[in-house]
Design a protein around this motif. Structure first.
Motif, short mmCIF file in Angstrom:
data_model
loop_
_atom_site.label_atom_id
_atom_site.label_comp_id
_atom_site.label_asym_id
_atom_site.label_seq_id
_atom_site.Cartn_x
_atom_site.Cartn_y
_atom_site.Cartn_z
N LYS A 89 -1.46 -53.29 -48.80
CA LYS A 89 -1.88 -54.72 -48.41
C LYS A 89 -0.98 -55.75 -49.52
O LYS A 89 -0.51 -56.81 -48.71
CB LYS A 89 -3.21 -54.89 -49.21
CG LYS A 89 -4.29 -53.96 -48.30
CD LYS A 89 -4.39 -54.21 -46.89
CE LYS A 89 -5.25 -53.10 -46.56
NZ LYS A 89 -5.37 -53.47 -44.91
N ALA A 103 -6.00 -57.01 -54.61
CA ALA A 103 -7.24 -56.83 -53.75
C ALA A 103 -8.21 -58.12 -53.93
O ALA A 103 -8.52 -58.78 -52.81
CB ALA A 103 -8.08 -55.58 -53.76
N SER A 146 -7.98 -45.52 -44.67
CA SER A 146 -6.57 -45.93 -45.22
C SER A 146 -5.84 -44.74 -46.23
O SER A 146 -4.97 -44.80 -46.14
CB SER A 146 -6.65 -47.02 -46.15
OG SER A 146 -7.67 -47.11 -47.11
N GLN A 188 -3.64 -50.92 -52.34
CA GLN A 188 -3.51 -52.24 -52.63
C GLN A 188 -1.76 -52.48 -52.47
O GLN A 188 -1.45 -53.64 -52.16
CB GLN A 188 -3.60 -52.54 -54.28
CG GLN A 188 -5.25 -52.59 -54.53
CD GLN A 188 -5.57 -53.03 -55.85
OE1 GLN A 188 -5.81 -54.18 -56.22
NE2 GLN A 188 -5.50 -51.99 -56.89
N THR A 241 -11.32 -55.60 -49.38
CA THR A 241 -10.53 -55.76 -48.30
C THR A 241 -11.29 -55.92 -47.21
O THR A 241 -10.88 -56.65 -46.23
CB THR A 241 -9.95 -54.36 -48.01
OG1 THR A 241 -8.94 -54.14 -49.23
CG2 THR A 241 -8.74 -54.42 -47.18
N GLU A 242 -12.65 -55.51 -47.08
CA GLU A 242 -13.45 -55.67 -45.79
C GLU A 242 -14.02 -57.08 -45.92
O GLU A 242 -14.55 -57.54 -44.86
CB GLU A 242 -14.58 -54.73 -45.85
CG GLU A 242 -15.36 -54.70 -44.73
CD GLU A 242 -15.00 -54.10 -43.48
OE1 GLU A 242 -15.77 -54.25 -42.29
OE2 GLU A 242 -13.79 -54.06 -43.28
N PHE A 246 -10.37 -49.24 -41.85
CA PHE A 246 -10.73 -49.80 -43.36
C PHE A 246 -11.33 -48.30 -44.08
O PHE A 246 -11.17 -48.35 -45.26
CB PHE A 246 -12.14 -50.53 -42.95
CG PHE A 246 -12.96 -50.95 -44.22
CD1 PHE A 246 -12.50 -51.40 -45.04
CD2 PHE A 246 -14.08 -50.21 -44.13
CE1 PHE A 246 -13.20 -51.74 -46.32
CE2 PHE A 246 -14.97 -50.50 -45.32
CZ PHE A 246 -14.61 -51.09 -46.36
N ALA A 294 -6.26 -61.29 -52.85
CA ALA A 294 -6.10 -61.39 -51.29
C ALA A 294 -7.22 -61.88 -50.68
O ALA A 294 -7.25 -62.47 -49.61
CB ALA A 294 -5.77 -59.93 -50.81
N ALA A 295 -8.61 -61.37 -51.16
CA ALA A 295 -9.67 -61.89 -50.42
C ALA A 295 -9.83 -63.38 -50.63
O ALA A 295 -10.36 -63.99 -49.73
CB ALA A 295 -10.88 -61.04 -51.10
N VAL A 328 -11.95 -51.92 -53.94
CA VAL A 328 -10.86 -52.14 -53.32
C VAL A 328 -11.07 -52.25 -51.72
O VAL A 328 -10.81 -53.21 -51.00
CB VAL A 328 -9.55 -51.47 -53.58
CG1 VAL A 328 -8.57 -51.56 -52.45
CG2 VAL A 328 -9.25 -51.61 -54.76
N HIS A 329 -12.10 -51.31 -51.32
CA HIS A 329 -12.36 -51.19 -50.02
C HIS A 329 -13.09 -52.14 -49.54
O HIS A 329 -13.06 -52.97 -48.68
CB HIS A 329 -12.90 -49.86 -49.65
CG HIS A 329 -12.11 -48.71 -49.16
ND1 HIS A 329 -11.71 -48.73 -47.83
CD2 HIS A 329 -11.84 -47.61 -49.88
CE1 HIS A 329 -10.77 -47.63 -47.77
NE2 HIS A 329 -10.93 -47.11 -48.99
#
Length: 646
Positions: free
Chosen positions: A534, A365, A7, A531, A343-344, A4, A368-369, A339-340
């Protein structure tokens, strides 16, 4: 396990002679964990692996070369003509060695026991092979620093000039990479020094065995979301404790090793943002060239792989101990932090902002979440002013994605993830509004807070937001927010709404990423690269061929096209217009081809003079369009994103 915090980072590789074979395993594990480097540095054996990575070598290429190379063949007989002093300068008593120890006398005459010339040849050959492996044609001349796809820094010791010798992309762009590596590998006594011009060069470890100092310091400082350095170190099995040495040479080597190791430790303690990855090299010594078996090389490789795996499994604790990098500068840094954080995110994302200008920059991002089931709630300021129409469109899109958007008084600009809880993260900005109109790109300061270190602040931010927004939010699940293929015809029709493409002819084809390819941008932004990585995973899991025409299917039934890479065919050859980040990602993955939309018969001139693909670089700092496309003509910008997302 995926990283995480790392990256994207920079990497420094410590010297260690033949023990450097472990770095191939470390790099393989790093790639598997999602770690990517924006710049690399190395000293001695570390310069070998750093140079190959900078040339674009894939992890499989490095594994094959390191495991198959017979290290004993890299050691050659010394050339007395290359000694840094004349034979007449030798003391007379040294002639005794000529009769007692011919090998030592030969080393004394030549300035070292062995030559590094074979190392230089091996490095040059493998640099060229790494380029060919990616479908790139190596130049006719020796590989130079400016020929590499990634910034590379190498350190050696110039004993003639009494100072370090540092090679890098800006200071020595036209110098030979293999010669720099050869010089940095010249372990004193064991190898002859490398003489070039007015310099006499020996092992970089004599100055800095772990050259983490070489990277330019950014204005924001090293930290959690940018400019982190992974320092790869080779840890040998300590010798039994004793106050006696086997010989004078053993004592001298012990003193030298202690000086180098201690200097490295002190250097690390004085630098921020340096995270050591220690690799157990066992009892292997740096100069065991003739003793290295295939089994020993494999053991070193496996040890390097395991060291990175262990580091990643404990990275949250490791980063937490450093307590650094809490403040950052610039709009790109804010987007990178977002973005971090997205993603987390595992449960909730809270957003507070007067503007949604950021949405298209980090749409993948956020999507995706939500597809993972994360609930998203936003507190937005009431709409007003000349940009209200565009703002309304973006807020409508957020609602279509399943986000709960409420309007009210904004207390701060930023995001809060996974609140409540000790793992919550907040990224708070000093600015409000849209970058470029309300504030400049580099005016912004971004502050990071974590539940582990700043729980009172996190709770205060969270309580304020939950009171204004409420507890309801997006409840979409993966099945409602999908990715689906679309027809080429639909995509081409959308592209023809770009005013420069009204009469263009389109086709989809595999594009070869080689020296014939040219670029319209010189920089790739870090938050975009994260991104793309991912998105690639999502497309693969959805069974969609990478970058084939596709789109998001939003929870409310509407569609949003995933912008494909677009290349225009010109008299100068193919030029990337859209998709520089995806091309850069492909190179990092070792892919020499990429699926793209090719535009033919475009009558409009290009917005900027195209450059060779090799000039494309990753930027981990905030930069504006003028720095990405130097000398661009605004009226000729294609604005493909705007056309595909009206």
């Amino acid at each position: 396990m995926r990283t995480f915090f790392f990256s994207n980072c920079i990497a420094a590789f410590e010297g260690g002679g033949v023990k450097g074979a472990a770095y191939a395993g470390a790099y393989s594990a790093a790639v598997a964990a999602g770690i990517r480097f924006s710049a690399v540095a190395g000293s001695s054996a570390g310069s070998v692996i750093a140079a190959l990575i900078a040339a674009g070598a894939s992890e499989s290429f490095l594994r094959e070369r390191m495991l198959s190379t017979d290290f004993s063949k890299l050691v050659d007989k010394p050339n007395r003509d290359l000694a840094p002093y004349s034979k007449a300068a030798l003391p007379k008593y040294s002639l005794i060695l000529k009769y007692l120890r011919k090998d030592l006398f030969a080393a004394l005459e030549a300035g070292g026991q062995n030559s590094t010339e074979e190392i230089g040849r091996w490095v040059e050959e493998n640099l060229r092979d790494a380029m060919k492996d990616q479908g790139r044609q190596p130049p006719a001349h020796p590989i130079r620093f400016k020929d590499l796809v990634m910034p590379l820094y190498i350190v050696a010791t110039d004993v003639a000039q009494r100072k370090p010798k540092l090679w890098g992309p800006s200071t020595t762009p036209d110098e030979s990479v293999s010669l720099a590596v050869q010089s940095s590998c010249a372990i004193p006594v064991f190898f002859q020094p490398v003489t070039t011009g007015s310099s006499v060069l020996v092992d970089g470890g004599a100055i800095s065995n772990l050259p983490t100092f070489v990277f330019p310091e950014g204005p924001g400082g090293a930290g959690r979301f940018s400019e982190k350095t992974l320092a790869f170190r080779l840890k040998s099995t300590p010798m039994p404790h004793t106050n006696r040495f086997e010989s004078a040479l053993d004592y001298a080597m012990g003193v030298a090793d202690t000086l180098v190791t201690s200097a490295t430790s002190i250097q690390q303690s004085l630098q921020k943002g340096v995270f050591p990855v220690e690799i157990d090299a066992g009892a292997v010594r740096a100069t065991d060239f003739s003793l290295m078996t295939a089994e020993m090389r494999r053991e070193l490789y496996d040890s390097g792989y395991s060291a990175v795996e262990n580091f990643i499994s404990n990275e949250r604790e490791i980063v937490g101990k450093h307590r650094i990098g809490r403040k950052f500068r610039g709009y790109d840094e804010r987007l990178h932090a977002y973005v971090h954080a997205f993603t987390e995110a595992r449960t909730t994302i809270w957003i507070s902002d007067s503007s949604t200008y950021w949405l298209w920059f980090i749409f993948p991002a956020l999507a995706a979440a939500i597809r993972r089931g994360v609930q998203v709630r936003m507190l937005a300021a009431p709409q007003n002013g000349p940009v209200a129409t565009d703002e309304a469109k973006r807020r409508k899109l957020l609602a279509a994605m399943g986000c709960a958007v409420s309007e009210g008084t904004i207390g701060f600009t930023g995001v809060l993830v996974d609140f409540p809880g000790e793992h919550a993260i907040a990224a708070i900005s000093s600015e409000r509004g849209a970058v470029g109109s309300d504030f400049e790109y580099d005016d912004e300061t971004v502050r990071i807070y974590t539940g582990e270190a700043d729980l009172p602040v996190i709770n205060s931010i969270g309580a304020s937001l939950s009171e204004k927004v409420g507890a309801t939010g997006s409840g979409s699940v993966e099945a409602e927010f999908g990715i689906e293929q679309m027809s080429e015809g639909e995509l081409f029709s959308a592209l023809r709404t770009v005013r420069h493409y009204e009469e263009a002819r389109f086709e989809i084809d595999d594009l070869k990423i080689d020296s014939d390819l040219r670029i319209s941008q010189t920089k790739v932004k870090e938050f975009k690269l994260l991104q793309v990585s991912k998105l690639t995973e999502e497309l693969n899991s959805s069974g969609i061929q990478l970058f084939h025409p596709c789109r998001y299917s939003l929870p409310n039934g509407s569609k949003s096209i995933i912008t494909p890479p677009v290349v225009e065919m010109t008299r100068q050859g193919p030029v990337i217009i859209e998709g520089h980040t995806r091309a850069y990602h492909a190179i990092l993955q070792g892919d020499s081809r990429m699926k793209v939309v090719i535009a033919h018969d475009v009558k409009a001139a290009l917005p900027v003079e195209p450059r060779p693909f090799g000039d494309l670089r990753l930027s981990y700092r905030t930069i504006d369009l003028a720095n990405i496309m130097p000398g661009y003509n605004r009226s000729l910008l294609r604005n493909i994103e705007d056309a595909l997302h009206p």
